[in-house]
Design a protein around this motif. Structure first.
Motif, PDB file in Angstrom:
ATOM      1  N   PRO A 257       0.786  -1.167  -0.069  1.00 25.95           N
ATOM      2  CA  PRO A 257       0.130  -0.060   0.074  1.00 25.95           C
ATOM      3  C   PRO A 257       0.940   1.314   0.111  1.00 25.95           C
ATOM      4  O   PRO A 257       0.506   2.195  -0.707  1.00 25.95           O
ATOM      5  CB  PRO A 257      -0.810  -0.090   1.148  1.00 25.95           C
ATOM      6  N   THR A 258       1.849   1.252   0.867  1.00 23.50           N
ATOM      7  CA  THR A 258       2.790   2.542   0.845  1.00 23.50           C
ATOM      8  C   THR A 258       3.385   2.632  -0.475  1.00 23.50           C
ATOM      9  O   THR A 258       3.448   3.702  -0.812  1.00 23.50           O
ATOM     10  CB  THR A 258       3.827   2.442   1.939  1.00 23.50           C
ATOM     11  N   ALA A 259       3.941   1.599  -0.927  1.00 20.96           N
ATOM     12  CA  ALA A 259       4.698   1.407  -2.270  1.00 20.96           C
ATOM     13  C   ALA A 259       3.797   2.063  -3.526  1.00 20.96           C
ATOM     14  O   ALA A 259       4.274   3.057  -4.266  1.00 20.96           O
ATOM     15  CB  ALA A 259       5.156   0.307  -2.586  1.00 20.96           C
ATOM     16  N   LEU A 260       2.631   1.767  -3.450  1.00 23.42           N
ATOM     17  CA  LEU A 260       1.577   2.202  -4.636  1.00 23.42           C
ATOM     18  C   LEU A 260       1.226   3.665  -4.580  1.00 23.42           C
ATOM     19  O   LEU A 260       1.355   4.407  -5.420  1.00 23.42           O
ATOM     20  CB  LEU A 260       0.468   1.435  -4.405  1.00 23.42           C
ATOM     21  N   MET A 261       0.909   4.144  -2.917  1.00 26.11           N
ATOM     22  CA  MET A 261       0.895   5.539  -2.596  1.00 26.11           C
ATOM     23  C   MET A 261       2.032   6.386  -3.003  1.00 26.11           C
ATOM     24  O   MET A 261       1.773   7.488  -3.922  1.00 26.11           O
ATOM     25  CB  MET A 261       0.674   5.696  -1.317  1.00 26.11           C
ATOM     26  N   PHE A 262       3.277   5.900  -2.754  1.00 26.40           N
ATOM     27  CA  PHE A 262       4.352   6.761  -3.303  1.00 26.40           C
ATOM     28  C   PHE A 262       4.512   6.843  -4.733  1.00 26.40           C
ATOM     29  O   PHE A 262       4.846   7.612  -5.376  1.00 26.40           O
ATOM     30  CB  PHE A 262       5.561   6.473  -2.565  1.00 26.40           C
ATOM     31  N   ALA A 263       4.111   5.514  -5.321  1.00 24.47           N
ATOM     32  CA  ALA A 263       4.393   5.611  -7.103  1.00 24.47           C
ATOM     33  C   ALA A 263       3.296   6.438  -7.686  1.00 24.47           C
ATOM     34  O   ALA A 263       3.625   7.285  -8.698  1.00 24.47           O
ATOM     35  CB  ALA A 263       4.070   4.078  -7.394  1.00 24.47           C
ATOM     36  N   VAL A 264       2.163   6.535  -6.912  1.00 23.35           N
ATOM     37  CA  VAL A 264       0.999   7.325  -7.664  1.00 23.35           C
ATOM     38  C   VAL A 264       1.197   8.905  -7.149  1.00 23.35           C
ATOM     39  O   VAL A 264       1.087   9.695  -8.159  1.00 23.35           O
ATOM     40  CB  VAL A 264      -0.251   6.859  -7.139  1.00 23.35           C
TER      41      VAL A 264
END
Length: 280
Positions: A257-264
């Motif tokens: 979830p945190t990786a996706l948040m930072f990617a977006v």
């Protein structure tokens, strides 16, 4: 030594330093990921350490959801983290705007108080809060955890949001007022869209602060159905053994979830952090 040689040596040193820190960050993540796909026997075989799974398996991930009820942990973490991040963001916008735009007695004292709170270790306030929460019946509830996360993350976010507002010329609001906008219209139609990267940065900070927190969750929450992800994963570390496979799989799932948040939101986070770092 010629100038060209000096530049080449300097470039080489910088590259080596960057590669070192890159590996320092990436290798632990790589090891967590590959370990999550190994069997228990392969993980515990210290005489034959492998850097890639011999027998690729998903048993750690299936066990995580079937035996460990990871879905409950995920739901609890998302609930507390998103709720606290939203409240922190809204309150930071209101508090930051007040500190940036209005003059009132004690303004500098308030700012100084917020700065001082950042120097106090959070562990020092957990025991007093535990006593207060126990008297209010908020121990082993998400409400108590939510209040703690908001209280801990709010001062820094207010200071950060204040610096964002100070970068926006007040003449924009004055021009909007001349054009017939009310105070709220000028905020929602002009100011907030301009500082959207700063708002995203504050939200992400509040979310990560709650998502990764362990100590308060371990103290305020005691029943498995109320655990967040860090608290649940901690229980996999026993006195005599560690469930490495489940622990690594849980770590990978917690990173997603945190990786996706930072990617977006990467673009907005970088813009927000750099905008809030300098006052013009």
């Amino acid at each position: 030594m010629s100038r060209k040689t000096k530049n080449a040596i300097g470039t080489t040193i910088r590259v080596l330093v960057l590669v070192f820190f890159f590996l320092l960050v990436v290798l632990p993540i790589y090891w967590i990921v590959i370990t999550s796909f190994k069997t228990s026997g392969e993980i515990l075989d210290l005489n034959n350490i492998t850097f890639f799974p011999k027998d690729f398996t998903l048993e750690n991930y299936t066990g995580l959801f079937e035996q460990f009820h990871y879905g409950v942990l995920l739901k609890n973490s998302l609930l507390v983290s998103v709720a606290s991040a939203l409240v922190v963001t809204v309150f930071s916008m209101l508090g930051g705007y007040s500190l940036a735009r209005y003059k009132f007695r004690g303004k500098q004292t308030v700012v100084l108080f917020f700065l001082i709170t950042q120097m106090i270790p959070g562990i020092l306030v957990i025991i007093p809060l535990y006593i207060i929460f126990s008297k209010l019946g908020m121990i082993n509830t998400h409400i108590g955890l939510f209040i703690y996360y908001v209280t801990v993350n709010l001062p820094f976010c207010v200071i950060t949001m204040r610096s964002f507002f100070e970068r926006i010329p007040i003449t924009l609001e004055e021009a909007a007022k001349v054009d017939g906008c009310t105070k709220m219209q000028s905020l929602f139609k002009i100011v907030f869209p301009i500082m959207f990267p700063g708002i995203v940065s504050v939200f992400v900070f509040g979310f990560i602060g709650a998502w990764n927190e362990l100590i308060a969750g371990s103290i305020f929450i005691s029943t498995p159905e109320m655990w967040t992800i860090p608290v649940g994963l901690k229980t996999l570390i026993g006195k005599y053994n560690v469930e490495w496979g489940l622990l690594m799989a849980g770590g990978v799932m917690a990173l997603i979830p945190t990786a996706l948040m930072f990617a977006v939101m990467q673009k907005f986070i970088v813009e927000g952090m750099t905008a809030g770092a300098v006052k013009e």
